[in-house]
Motif scaffolding. Sequence first.
Motif, PDB file in Angstrom:
ATOM      1  N   SER A 254       0.831  -1.190   0.000  1.00 26.63           N
ATOM      2  CA  SER A 254       0.000   0.000   0.000  1.00 26.63           C
ATOM      3  C   SER A 254       0.871   1.247   0.000  1.00 26.63           C
ATOM      4  O   SER A 254       1.787   1.374   0.803  1.00 26.63           O
ATOM      5  N   GLY A 255       0.597   2.162  -0.908  1.00 27.07           N
ATOM      6  CA  GLY A 255       1.372   3.386  -0.980  1.00 27.07           C
ATOM      7  C   GLY A 255       2.699   3.217  -1.684  1.00 27.07           C
ATOM      8  O   GLY A 255       3.447   4.185  -1.846  1.00 27.07           O
ATOM      9  N   CYS A 378     -14.246  -4.629  -5.493  1.00 26.29           N
ATOM     10  CA  CYS A 378     -13.095  -3.722  -5.396  1.00 26.29           C
ATOM     11  C   CYS A 378     -11.779  -4.509  -5.429  1.00 26.29           C
ATOM     12  O   CYS A 378     -11.510  -5.318  -4.548  1.00 26.29           O
ATOM     13  N   PRO A 379     -10.957  -4.280  -6.442  1.00 26.16           N
ATOM     14  CA  PRO A 379      -9.711  -5.052  -6.561  1.00 26.16           C
ATOM     15  C   PRO A 379      -8.685  -4.672  -5.502  1.00 26.16           C
ATOM     16  O   PRO A 379      -7.685  -5.368  -5.331  1.00 26.16           O
ATOM     17  N   MET A 380      -8.915  -3.554  -4.792  1.00 31.49           N
ATOM     18  CA  MET A 380      -7.961  -3.122  -3.784  1.00 31.49           C
ATOM     19  C   MET A 380      -8.418  -3.509  -2.384  1.00 31.49           C
ATOM     20  O   MET A 380      -7.786  -3.132  -1.405  1.00 31.49           O
ATOM     21  N   GLY A 381      -9.530  -4.228  -2.275  1.00 27.69           N
ATOM     22  CA  GLY A 381     -10.000  -4.640  -0.959  1.00 27.69           C
ATOM     23  C   GLY A 381     -10.511  -3.487  -0.112  1.00 27.69           C
ATOM     24  O   GLY A 381     -10.369  -3.489   1.110  1.00 27.69           O
ATOM     25  N   LEU A 382     -11.099  -2.497  -0.759  1.00 28.93           N
ATOM     26  CA  LEU A 382     -11.648  -1.367  -0.012  1.00 28.93           C
ATOM     27  C   LEU A 382     -13.156  -1.554   0.145  1.00 28.93           C
ATOM     28  O   LEU A 382     -13.737  -2.480  -0.401  1.00 28.93           O
ATOM     29  N   GLU A 383     -13.766  -0.629   0.898  1.00 35.01           N
ATOM     30  CA  GLU A 383     -15.214  -0.665   1.075  1.00 35.01           C
ATOM     31  C   GLU A 383     -15.811   0.612   0.504  1.00 35.01           C
ATOM     32  O   GLU A 383     -16.038   1.581   1.229  1.00 35.01           O
ATOM     33  N   PRO A 384     -16.082   0.604  -0.787  1.00 28.76           N
ATOM     34  CA  PRO A 384     -16.521   1.833  -1.459  1.00 28.76           C
ATOM     35  C   PRO A 384     -17.745   2.493  -0.809  1.00 28.76           C
ATOM     36  O   PRO A 384     -17.785   3.713  -0.674  1.00 28.76           O
ATOM     37  N   TYR A 385     -18.733   1.694  -0.389  1.00 30.90           N
ATOM     38  CA  TYR A 385     -19.934   2.299   0.206  1.00 30.90           C
ATOM     39  C   TYR A 385     -19.568   3.134   1.430  1.00 30.90           C
ATOM     40  O   TYR A 385     -20.105   4.213   1.660  1.00 30.90           O
ATOM     41  N   LEU A 386     -18.603   2.606   2.199  1.00 33.16           N
ATOM     42  CA  LEU A 386     -18.184   3.281   3.424  1.00 33.16           C
ATOM     43  C   LEU A 386     -17.374   4.541   3.085  1.00 33.16           C
ATOM     44  O   LEU A 386     -17.570   5.598   3.678  1.00 33.16           O
ATOM     45  N   LEU A 387     -16.476   4.403   2.104  1.00 31.70           N
ATOM     46  CA  LEU A 387     -15.671   5.551   1.703  1.00 31.70           C
ATOM     47  C   LEU A 387     -16.569   6.681   1.217  1.00 31.70           C
ATOM     48  O   LEU A 387     -16.337   7.850   1.508  1.00 31.70           O
ATOM     49  N   ARG A 403      -8.240   3.934   4.025  1.00 35.04           N
ATOM     50  CA  ARG A 403      -7.318   3.719   2.913  1.00 35.04           C
ATOM     51  C   ARG A 403      -7.826   4.163   1.550  1.00 35.04           C
ATOM     52  O   ARG A 403      -7.566   3.505   0.534  1.00 35.04           O
ATOM     53  N   ALA A 404      -8.515   5.295   1.524  1.00 34.27           N
ATOM     54  CA  ALA A 404      -8.995   5.795   0.237  1.00 34.27           C
ATOM     55  C   ALA A 404      -7.858   5.996  -0.752  1.00 34.27           C
ATOM     56  O   ALA A 404      -8.038   5.839  -1.953  1.00 34.27           O
ATOM     57  N   LEU A 405      -6.669   6.330  -0.245  1.00 38.77           N
ATOM     58  CA  LEU A 405      -5.566   6.607  -1.164  1.00 38.77           C
ATOM     59  C   LEU A 405      -5.116   5.361  -1.924  1.00 38.77           C
ATOM     60  O   LEU A 405      -4.420   5.458  -2.924  1.00 38.77           O
ATOM     61  N   ASP A 406      -5.527   4.179  -1.462  1.00 36.51           N
ATOM     62  CA  ASP A 406      -5.206   2.956  -2.194  1.00 36.51           C
ATOM     63  C   ASP A 406      -6.064   2.795  -3.449  1.00 36.51           C
ATOM     64  O   ASP A 406      -5.760   1.992  -4.318  1.00 36.51           O
ATOM     65  N   CYS A 407      -7.161   3.527  -3.510  1.00 35.67           N
ATOM     66  CA  CYS A 407      -8.102   3.373  -4.628  1.00 35.67           C
ATOM     67  C   CYS A 407      -7.400   3.697  -5.938  1.00 35.67           C
ATOM     68  O   CYS A 407      -6.744   4.717  -6.065  1.00 35.67           O
TER      69      CYS A 407
ATOM     70  N   GLY B 327      -2.135  -5.235  -0.771  1.00 33.69           N
ATOM     71  CA  GLY B 327      -0.868  -4.606  -0.434  1.00 33.69           C
ATOM     72  C   GLY B 327      -0.750  -4.198   1.017  1.00 33.69           C
ATOM     73  O   GLY B 327       0.012  -3.308   1.353  1.00 33.69           O
ATOM     74  N   GLU B 328      -1.538  -4.838   1.871  1.00 37.03           N
ATOM     75  CA  GLU B 328      -1.453  -4.556   3.301  1.00 37.03           C
ATOM     76  C   GLU B 328      -0.026  -4.792   3.794  1.00 37.03           C
ATOM     77  O   GLU B 328       0.551  -5.838   3.545  1.00 37.03           O
TER      78      GLU B 328
END
Lengths: 444, 331
Positions: A254-255, A378-387, A403-407, B327-328
């Motif tokens: 990440s990042g 989401c391919p980055m494992g994020l939770e779009p609804y929450l973001l 982790r919005a910046l991972d989007c 990428g965690e």
Amino acid sequence: MLKTFPVGGVHPSENKFSAGKKIETLPLPKSVTIPAGQHIGAPTQILVKKGDAVKVGQIIAKAGGFVSANIHSSVSGKVSKVDDIFDSSGYRRPSVVIEVEGDEWLEDIDRSENLKTEITLSKEEIIKKISEMGIVGLGGATFPTHVKLSIPDGKKVGNLLINAVECEPYLTADHQLMMEKADEILVGTTILMKALNVNKAYIGIENNKPDAISHLSEKSKNYKGIEVVALKVQYPQGGEKQLIKAVLNREVPSGGLPLDVGCVVQNVGTAFAIYEAVQKNKPLFERIVTVTGKSVNKPSNFLVRIGTSTDTLIEAAGGLHENSGKVVSGGPMMGKALSRTDVPITKGSSGVLIFKEEESKRDEIKPCIRCAKCVSVCPMGLEPYLLMTVSKSQNYERVESERALDCIECGSCSYTCPSSRPLLDYIRLGKSEVTKIIRSRNQK
Amino acid sequence: MSKLLSVSLSPHVHSGNSVKKEMYGVIIAMIPAMLVGFYAFGLDAVRVTAISVIAAVGFEYLIQKFLLKIEPTVTDGSAIITGMLFAFNMPSNLPIWIILIGILVSIGVAKLSFGGLGQNPFNPALVGRVFLLISFPVQMTTWPKVNPMNFSMVDAETAATPLALVKEGLKNGDNLSDLMGKIPSFTDMFLGIMGGSIGEISAIAILLGGIYMLWKKIISWHIPVSMLGTIAIIAAILHYVNPQAYAGADFHLLTGGAMLGAVFMATDMVTSPMTHKGMLIFGFGIGLLTILIRVFGAYPEGVSFAILIMNAFVPIINTYVKPKRFGEVKK
Ligand code: SF4
Ligand code: SF4
């Protein structure tokens, strides 16, 4: 089992209408408008003024720093204007307008069709040449290529990945390029390998282009260390991080950057441009652009001089219709909608997409039914609804910690949401706010 | 340039998914179980189902239009689902007025008072059912005997469900293997030839609907599998430890509302967790509570309670169970 990335992803209708259409050289326009900045990084310094005569390939704007890229004239003729002119972003940007006279190229550009496989330049010379010739990433990101090839001390590169996935629906420019210029691409790849000092390169291609996979696999036998990898059709397979995961099963932290897992990723079109730059001494002043859409009479893959008006391409493909409602520069998932069509084609233009009126509007936004579809795609494992929720309520601390910046802004979430919620719009907003906050935090 | 173009941010294409498609997909999936219910309990079942659906849609329309004064959303199909699910959980001989009270609680209290579709923490149909179970325990636990294709209006005979029969019997000190002889065969229970609520009797019809929803990607496998898996494993262990006191996994899976709950009620998207990991935990919790209530609790059946209790944990699960981030960085 075909290789792919492990979580998320969607499969939009491919609609590759222009697949198999031979690359067609667009006739020279009457004039071109060449923006002085067509890359990510520092602005350039314009070297010409009104009245100057220029030749094809002549440098007209000089890179304004290391992370920047030279701009060359794509035509021969007279500079008629140096001014701020609308580009595809909808803003006025410094640009050079050239009235076309003839087609006179700089003498040192090798215009022959002969394949030149022998690489005479050294590693350093290659990178210098790529920088001189103004090469940037042609997949759409337009990051200066020589920067990506200049590996900082302490980092080690083991693999080169060539991104030939073309996972965006509709687009076929890369596909056609592979069918027609396979050897050039493979030499370009070999040049990149030399520049990076690696002996292994993978070319990742989605399985909806079996002809390109077999063609390149066959040809690659003549080149050392290049392997073609067939990938499952799954969007966003062409995302840098997804591609590395699929091909090498390594996860860019990440990042972090691909470099952190010992990889450099280059677009297949860039590999071709590098061949032309290094072997033929040809600056980047033309590219292949797909013009397509459901209502387009003649979906095409055009070879276009940079600076040609988008209008000219649309006309060549049959023109806009009564019911055309939206024109997008790039692919349908990540491209930018144009507010006007008289804007120039630039180094980053991979396609011009014309949508019908009824395809142009979004559905009405409904309340979230908590179906979890956005989370699972989401391919980055994020939770779009929450973001979206925390971004809407301006809880930027949470936007950051979730982790919005991972989007990667692939759009899979908005694409899939049954309630048609503008998830990515709000995530973008949240990201830009968080970026500002981080910047001011770092200044303290 | 004459043409006015639309401009918006990417993505410029949409999957075509819609709330309506999701909801009507669930409705289609419920049809096989509904038909088996009609076949088994005849006209009574048709009556209860029809009234429930009409009442659910009607109450939603009236409350939204006249009480909340907002545009009614009944066309989205979610009220139809609530009505059908509610009916699925009712014995077919329930009087109309009780049905109406139950639906009013489901739609008015459990759904609309929380803000409508997407906002309700508890499954509306189950809230209605449990409310009735507590208020009208007798009517709610007297099930008619299966009487295939009985479309006469004569009141049907009543009989205990296999779950109640076994629970009562064990309490009275009966031998489990004798009791097992009194309940329908497992084939019959699998097909749906047994007493119970309208929509819960046929495992095969429910599974058919579940497969349809999996295929249409309306639900994912995580909740049903973890819930039924938990029930099966715990039941099997108990049975192994003391075969005379505890019925086996097949009994617990096929009787009562286990199948219906796992496929149609626990998977309710609004009231279940957002991540796959969370769904597994949620399903495990429901399975565990179901078995505990059935074996050690006061009621013979525990699925409804178990789901409602776990509904209450969903916000906590969503807060603490995150998807695996790409990428965690390992700490
Ligand atoms: S949150 Fe970002 S990365 Fe995830 S699906 Fe949406 S756009 Fe893609
Ligand atoms: S996909 Fe849309 S409706 Fe479903 S959970 Fe995400 S935001 Fe909510």
